[in-house]
Design an enzyme around this catalytic site. Structure first.
Site, PDB file in Angstrom:
ATOM      1  CD  GLU A   1     -40.532 -36.036 -82.848  1.00 23.26           C
ATOM      2  OE1 GLU A   1     -40.735 -35.684 -81.660  1.00 23.26           O
ATOM      3  OE2 GLU A   1     -39.381 -36.225 -83.304  1.00 23.26           O
TER       4      GLU A   1
ATOM      5  CD  GLN B   1     -45.150 -28.947 -66.060  1.00 26.31           C
ATOM      6  OE1 GLN B   1     -43.950 -28.930 -66.364  1.00 26.31           O
ATOM      7  NE2 GLN B   1     -46.106 -28.638 -66.907  1.00 26.31           N
TER       8      GLN B   1
ATOM      9  CD  GLU C   1     -44.395 -25.012 -70.791  1.00 26.34           C
ATOM     10  OE1 GLU C   1     -45.342 -25.580 -71.340  1.00 26.34           O
ATOM     11  OE2 GLU C   1     -43.334 -25.568 -70.492  1.00 26.34           O
TER      12      GLU C   1
HETATM   13  C1  LIG Z   1     -35.651 -33.399 -69.204  1.00 22.32           C
HETATM   14  C2  LIG Z   1     -37.144 -33.428 -69.132  1.00 22.32           C
HETATM   15  C3  LIG Z   1     -37.791 -32.717 -68.154  1.00 22.32           C
HETATM   16  C4  LIG Z   1     -39.187 -32.775 -68.037  1.00 22.32           C
HETATM   17  N1  LIG Z   1     -39.786 -32.128 -66.998  1.00 22.32           N
HETATM   18  C5  LIG Z   1     -41.108 -32.306 -66.774  1.00 22.32           C
HETATM   19  C6  LIG Z   1     -41.729 -31.783 -65.605  1.00 22.32           C
HETATM   20  O1  LIG Z   1     -41.099 -31.117 -64.780  1.00 22.32           O
HETATM   21  N2  LIG Z   1     -43.033 -32.034 -65.396  1.00 22.32           N
HETATM   22  C7  LIG Z   1     -43.785 -32.745 -66.298  1.00 22.32           C
HETATM   23  O2  LIG Z   1     -44.976 -32.907 -66.051  1.00 22.32           O
HETATM   24  N3  LIG Z   1     -43.229 -33.264 -67.409  1.00 22.32           N
HETATM   25  C8  LIG Z   1     -41.905 -33.065 -67.667  1.00 22.32           C
HETATM   26  N4  LIG Z   1     -41.308 -33.616 -68.787  1.00 22.32           N
HETATM   27  C9  LIG Z   1     -42.112 -34.476 -69.641  1.00 22.32           C
HETATM   28  C10 LIG Z   1     -42.344 -33.974 -71.038  1.00 22.32           C
HETATM   29  O3  LIG Z   1     -43.364 -33.024 -71.064  1.00 22.32           O
HETATM   30  C11 LIG Z   1     -42.680 -35.216 -71.889  1.00 22.32           C
HETATM   31  O4  LIG Z   1     -41.502 -36.002 -71.952  1.00 22.32           O
HETATM   32  C12 LIG Z   1     -43.123 -34.875 -73.259  1.00 22.32           C
HETATM   33  O5  LIG Z   1     -44.397 -34.285 -73.232  1.00 22.32           O
HETATM   34  C13 LIG Z   1     -43.173 -36.135 -74.157  1.00 22.32           C
HETATM   35  O6  LIG Z   1     -43.932 -37.126 -73.548  1.00 22.32           O
HETATM   36  P1  LIG Z   1     -43.355 -38.613 -73.352  1.00 22.32           P
HETATM   37  O7  LIG Z   1     -41.991 -38.536 -72.803  1.00 22.32           O
HETATM   38  O8  LIG Z   1     -44.384 -39.391 -72.627  1.00 22.32           O
HETATM   39  O9  LIG Z   1     -43.217 -39.195 -74.830  1.00 22.32           O
HETATM   40  P2  LIG Z   1     -44.393 -39.718 -75.749  1.00 22.32           P
HETATM   41  O10 LIG Z   1     -45.531 -38.761 -75.715  1.00 22.32           O
HETATM   42  O11 LIG Z   1     -44.651 -41.138 -75.418  1.00 22.32           O
HETATM   43  O12 LIG Z   1     -43.705 -39.623 -77.161  1.00 22.32           O
HETATM   44  C14 LIG Z   1     -42.729 -40.566 -77.608  1.00 22.32           C
HETATM   45  C15 LIG Z   1     -42.309 -40.160 -79.010  1.00 22.32           C
HETATM   46  O13 LIG Z   1     -43.442 -40.208 -79.899  1.00 22.32           O
HETATM   47  C16 LIG Z   1     -43.649 -38.940 -80.506  1.00 22.32           C
HETATM   48  N5  LIG Z   1     -45.109 -38.683 -80.622  1.00 22.32           N
HETATM   49  C17 LIG Z   1     -46.028 -38.770 -79.639  1.00 22.32           C
HETATM   50  N6  LIG Z   1     -47.251 -38.436 -80.097  1.00 22.32           N
HETATM   51  C18 LIG Z   1     -47.089 -38.106 -81.404  1.00 22.32           C
HETATM   52  C19 LIG Z   1     -47.983 -37.678 -82.430  1.00 22.32           C
HETATM   53  N7  LIG Z   1     -49.282 -37.469 -82.198  1.00 22.32           N
HETATM   54  N8  LIG Z   1     -47.459 -37.437 -83.674  1.00 22.32           N
HETATM   55  C20 LIG Z   1     -46.135 -37.608 -83.907  1.00 22.32           C
HETATM   56  N9  LIG Z   1     -45.246 -38.035 -82.979  1.00 22.32           N
HETATM   57  C21 LIG Z   1     -45.708 -38.272 -81.747  1.00 22.32           C
HETATM   58  C22 LIG Z   1     -42.991 -37.934 -79.572  1.00 22.32           C
HETATM   59  O14 LIG Z   1     -42.594 -36.776 -80.246  1.00 22.32           O
HETATM   60  C23 LIG Z   1     -41.774 -38.721 -79.090  1.00 22.32           C
HETATM   61  O15 LIG Z   1     -40.739 -38.670 -80.027  1.00 22.32           O
HETATM   62  C24 LIG Z   1     -39.925 -33.541 -68.965  1.00 22.32           C
HETATM   63  C25 LIG Z   1     -39.272 -34.239 -69.975  1.00 22.32           C
HETATM   64  C26 LIG Z   1     -37.901 -34.193 -70.061  1.00 22.32           C
HETATM   65  C27 LIG Z   1     -37.223 -34.977 -71.147  1.00 22.32           C
END
Ligand SMILES: Cc1cc2nc3c(=O)[nH]c(=O)nc-3n(C[C@H](O)[C@H](O)[C@H](O)COP(=O)(O)OP(=O)(O)OC[C@H]3O[C@@H](n4cnc5c(N)ncnc54)[C@H](O)[C@@H]3O)c2cc1C
Length: 400
Positions: free
Chosen positions: A387, A126, A244
């Site tokens: 969150e 993905q 999902e």
């Molecule tokens: C082990 C693992 C596997 C994954 N596999 C895939 C994959 O195969 N393909 C893929 O496309 N993605 C994948 N992901 C990505 C995953 O979907 C994202 O990590 C997730 O959506 C969070 O985005 P970010 O890491 O950019 O954090 P951010 O969006 O930058 O968030 C950082 C922090 O801020 C908080 N936050 C953000 N926005 C808000 C809001 N509006 N209100 C309150 N709090 C908020 C979040 O909860 C988090 O604690 C994976 C992630 C992990 C950890």
């Protein structure tokens, strides 16, 4: 609202359980029970066994291998796989891109990709998240510019789970930079062998190699690998994310882990020589998690009962509670396992390199308990962070 399973559903559960007991390779079951991840071969072999039985893609349209089961049977099936424990179908093909292609793809795409997904001939990953586009997914910046009968793709994806095995990646790409965020996104299928793709592993806190960064450098993608219409990718992504929901609480995983916790705490001894389970404080911790899991199961039943009554339809905001509580319970079970392992958990080794003959310090399960604990931190991040789930609950359920 009747939350009980019907006689037919109870019989179906038994049928699934018997099938798994007879057909799941013993070494796969043992590997999963002892806390290891399934290997690539475990996942592929099991998917092919399910495909032969006709159970590879139960929720797909029947024309493409679906079983016609309603949401309750699908839930029972998934829970039985989780608690066996058996490898779950590779979500990226079976639950994500497969249903999108079946719903929005061209006939040619359906014929080309769907049977290969069902049999796991193609391993999909993905490509949604990017640095700067996770929770705020509509901020994706990877571009796809039309050039004759190709798109030229440039950019970066991240956290790409099991991309190291992937034959194909489905991506959200920006095809219109001028349009409002969500409106300029398309859904593109890209062959991972295309020139210009570089994959770089990200080593996770448990030492695991399950996520990657994927870089696209002038990658030429045939235009017939666009799903549906250009700039409508956001609609398809929303459809994908709503799929999902099935099994998102992972109740079967927690049930199996609690069974293991009971078993191990009856055989492992506290410092005074008595089994850990006879320590009332430890027994209380197990009971607390069990009660929460039972409450979660009832909530799951309410979601299913509503779906049964109303038919499959719009996403139920209650599934945010399933995700939130389900991930918290999963994390707590990994803490209890660490507690049973005691000092042996400290001596944890990241998933050892294949071929290493270093013996584990203490029992193998105890050595793995810390890496399982660290690995489970992810469940409150992916699939929509906790969150974000709280935001949905606040707005859609509590009306705040
Ligand atoms: C082990 C693992 C596997 C994954 N596999 C895939 C994959 O195969 N393909 C893929 O496309 N993605 C994948 N992901 C990505 C995953 O979907 C994202 O990590 C997730 O959506 C969070 O985005 P970010 O890491 O950019 O954090 P951010 O969006 O930058 O968030 C950082 C922090 O801020 C908080 N936050 C953000 N926005 C808000 C809001 N509006 N209100 C309150 N709090 C908020 C979040 O909860 C988090 O604690 C994976 C992630 C992990 C950890």
């Amino acid at each position: 609202m009747d939350l009980r399973f019907t006689d037919e559903e109870v019989a179906f559960r038994q049928e699934v359980r018997d099938f798994i007991a007879t057909n799941l390779p013993a070494e796969t079951r043992e590997r999963l029970q002892s806390g290891h991840h399934p290997t690539r071969d475990d996942i592929v072999n099991w998917q092919r066994i399910l495909n032969e039985k006709g159970w590879a893609v139960p929720h797909w349209p029947e024309e493409w291998g679906g079983t016609g089961w309603g949401p309750v049977k699908q839930y029972i099936f998934r829970e039985e796989l989780q608690s066996a424990p058996a490898p779950e179908p590779l979500a990226f093909g079976v639950y994500m891109v497969g249903p999108v292609i079946a719903e929005y793809g061209s006939e040619e795409q359906k014929k080309r990709f769907l049977p290969r997904i069902a049999n796991l001939d193609d391993w999909w990953c993905q490509g949604f998240s990017e640095p700067g586009a996770g929770s705020d997914l509509a901020s994706v910046r990877t571009t796809a510019v039309r050039d004759g009968d190709h798109y030229i793709v440039n950019g970066q994806k991240t956290w790409t789970t099991l991309g190291q095995y992937a034959d194909w990646i489905f991506c959200l790409v920006r095809t219109d930079k001028e349009a409002k965020k969500q409106s300029g996104i398309s859904f593109l299928l890209i062959d991972m062998k295309s020139p210009g793709i570089t994959l770089r592993p990200i080593v996770t806190i448990d030492g695991g190699r399950e996520v990657n960064e994927v870089f696209f450098d002038d990658v030429r993608v045939p235009a017939d690998q666009l799903v549906g219409e250009e700039n409508r990718g956001w609609d398809y992504a929303k459809f994908l994310l709503s799929n999902e929901r099935v099994g998102i609480a992972r109740i079967g995983v927690s049930k199996e882990r609690l069974r293991r916790i009971r078993e191990l705490s009856a055989s492992e001894h506290a410092s005074d020589g008595t089994p850990l389970i006879s320590d009332p404080r430890f027994a209380e911790k197990i009971a607390e998690v069990e009660i929460d899991l039972k409450a979660l199961e009832i909530t799951q039943m309410r979601v299913l009962a509503a779906e049964r009554a109303e038919g499959k339809g719009k996403p139920n905001p209650l599934s945010s509670i399933l995700k939130l509580k389900g991930s918290q319970i999963q994390q707590r079970t990994t803490e209890l396992l660490m507690e049973i392992a005691g000092p042996y958990a400290l001596a944890y080794e990241p998933e050892r390199e294949e071929g290493s003959n270093e013996p584990p310090i203490g029992p193998e399960w105890a050595g793995l308990s810390a890496s399982t604990y660290f690995n489970a931190r992810k469940v409150s991040i992916y699939g929509g962070s906790n969150e974000i789930q709280r935001n949905i609950i606040a707005k859609a359920i509590l009306g705040l």
